[in-house]
Motif scaffolding. Structure first.
Motif, PDB file in Angstrom:
ATOM      1  N   GLY A  92       2.457   8.106  -4.261  1.00 27.60           N
ATOM      2  CA  GLY A  92       2.807   6.860  -4.901  1.00 27.60           C
ATOM      3  C   GLY A  92       2.037   6.625  -6.108  1.00 27.60           C
ATOM      4  N   CYS A  95      -2.635   4.766  -6.952  1.00 21.94           N
ATOM      5  CA  CYS A  95      -3.421   5.320  -5.777  1.00 21.94           C
ATOM      6  C   CYS A  95      -4.865   5.772  -6.374  1.00 21.94           C
ATOM      7  CB  CYS A  95      -2.703   6.368  -4.987  1.00 21.94           C
ATOM      8  SG  CYS A  95      -1.187   6.114  -4.036  1.00 21.94           S
ATOM      9  N   GLY A 118       2.130   6.626   0.108  1.00 22.38           N
ATOM     10  CA  GLY A 118       2.755   5.456  -0.489  1.00 22.38           C
ATOM     11  C   GLY A 118       1.902   5.030  -1.600  1.00 22.38           C
ATOM     12  N   ASN A 119       2.412   3.772  -2.101  1.00 22.03           N
ATOM     13  CA  ASN A 119       1.706   3.233  -3.129  1.00 22.03           C
ATOM     14  C   ASN A 119       0.678   2.385  -2.939  1.00 22.03           C
ATOM     15  OD1 ASN A 119       3.846   3.822  -4.986  1.00 22.03           O
ATOM     16  ND2 ASN A 119       5.102   2.225  -4.313  1.00 22.03           N
ATOM     17  N   ASN A 120      -0.405   2.078  -3.628  1.00 27.59           N
ATOM     18  CA  ASN A 120      -1.635   1.485  -3.598  1.00 27.59           C
ATOM     19  C   ASN A 120      -2.410   2.167  -2.522  1.00 27.59           C
ATOM     20  OD1 ASN A 120      -3.388  -0.506  -4.366  1.00 27.59           O
ATOM     21  ND2 ASN A 120      -2.501  -1.985  -3.117  1.00 27.59           N
ATOM     22  N   VAL A 121      -2.549   3.307  -2.214  1.00 32.17           N
ATOM     23  CA  VAL A 121      -3.308   3.805  -1.181  1.00 32.17           C
ATOM     24  C   VAL A 121      -4.574   4.197  -1.647  1.00 32.17           C
ATOM     25  CG1 VAL A 121      -3.435   5.795   0.400  1.00 32.17           C
ATOM     26  CG2 VAL A 121      -1.380   4.428   0.229  1.00 32.17           C
ATOM     27  N   GLY A 136       1.635   4.921   4.652  1.00 31.81           N
ATOM     28  CA  GLY A 136       2.472   3.801   4.054  1.00 31.81           C
ATOM     29  C   GLY A 136       1.534   3.053   2.804  1.00 31.81           C
ATOM     30  N   ASN A 137       2.377   2.266   2.102  1.00 36.13           N
ATOM     31  CA  ASN A 137       1.826   1.408   1.192  1.00 36.13           C
ATOM     32  C   ASN A 137       0.506   0.734   1.455  1.00 36.13           C
ATOM     33  OD1 ASN A 137       3.869   2.260  -0.515  1.00 36.13           O
ATOM     34  ND2 ASN A 137       5.308   0.539   0.377  1.00 36.13           N
ATOM     35  N   ASN A 138      -0.502   0.709   0.767  1.00 38.63           N
ATOM     36  CA  ASN A 138      -1.611  -0.170   0.833  1.00 38.63           C
ATOM     37  C   ASN A 138      -2.459   0.245   2.112  1.00 38.63           C
ATOM     38  OD1 ASN A 138      -0.738  -2.187  -1.072  1.00 38.63           O
ATOM     39  ND2 ASN A 138       0.756  -2.906   0.411  1.00 38.63           N
ATOM     40  N   ASP A 153       2.376   0.790   6.841  1.00 42.03           N
ATOM     41  CA  ASP A 153       1.820   0.107   5.725  1.00 42.03           C
ATOM     42  C   ASP A 153       0.602  -0.940   5.935  1.00 42.03           C
ATOM     43  OD1 ASP A 153       3.941   1.042   4.375  1.00 42.03           O
ATOM     44  OD2 ASP A 153       5.062  -1.037   4.321  1.00 42.03           O
ATOM     45  N   ASN A 154      -0.221  -1.133   5.238  1.00 43.33           N
ATOM     46  CA  ASN A 154      -1.270  -2.332   5.323  1.00 43.33           C
ATOM     47  C   ASN A 154      -2.334  -2.019   6.357  1.00 43.33           C
ATOM     48  OD1 ASN A 154      -0.135  -3.631   3.219  1.00 43.33           O
ATOM     49  ND2 ASN A 154       1.619  -4.173   4.734  1.00 43.33           N
TER      50      ASN A 154
END
Length: 166
Positions: A92, A95, A118-121, A136-138, A153-154
């Motif tokens: 994503g 990253c 995902g995004n921001n990993v 997942g994201n983060n 996520d997270n």
């Protein structure tokens, strides 16, 4: 696109002194830009040429990205030596991947066999993310972790699929 990538590195790396330095001397930037060319050739089914570009990129940077892999925007590959990204991997936006990371497969069939990120990993140095799983994201992955199961996520995951926060 190039300026966006260089700016991502500039925002991420306090050691970067100039955009020219990033563009000309950072192996991750070179690998990503060469991957864009290789991926375009791959999409045109010019597989030999796509792999040739990927091989030249690997020789120049120490970063191996299969031309079939899909990379998001503003990906930062920090240091980069020994990074391997497989054919069906998807990454994503925004990253960060450190050196020695593998986004690898666990099968030899012609199917989705590499991870989806995902995004921001952030994936720490030496981590191995294996199989057709999803991060997942983060998500944050600790250095030298081996991840073979999807992560929501997270979350922060370390070691062998050990989640340390929820």
């Amino acid at each position: 696109m190039i300026l966006e990538l260089v700016n991502a590195y500039k925002n991420y790396d306090p050691a970067a002194k100039s955009k020219a330095e990033i563009l000309l001397l950072y192996p991750g930037v070179k690998a990503i830009l060469m991957h864009q060319l290789g991926h375009a050739l791959y999409e045109l089914e010019l597989f030999f040429l796509a792999r040739l570009v990927a091989e030249i990129s690997r020789l120049l940077t120490g970063i191996e990205i299969h031309p079939g892999a899909k990379l998001g925007r503003r990906l930062v590959i920090d240091h980069g030596m020994g990074v391997v990204i497989g054919e069906t991997a998807e990454i994503g936006d925004d990253c960060v991947i450190f050196h020695g990371v593998t986004l690898g497969g666990t099968k030899f069939d012609d199917v989705k066999r590499h991870p989806t990120i995902g995004n921001n990993v952030l994936i720490g140095a030496g981590a191995k993310i294996l199989g057709p799983i999803t991060l997942g994201n983060n998500v944050r992955v600790g250095a030298n972790s081996v991840i073979t199961k999807s992560v929501a996520d997270n979350l922060v995951v370390v070691g062998s699929n050990q989640i340390i926060n929820q």
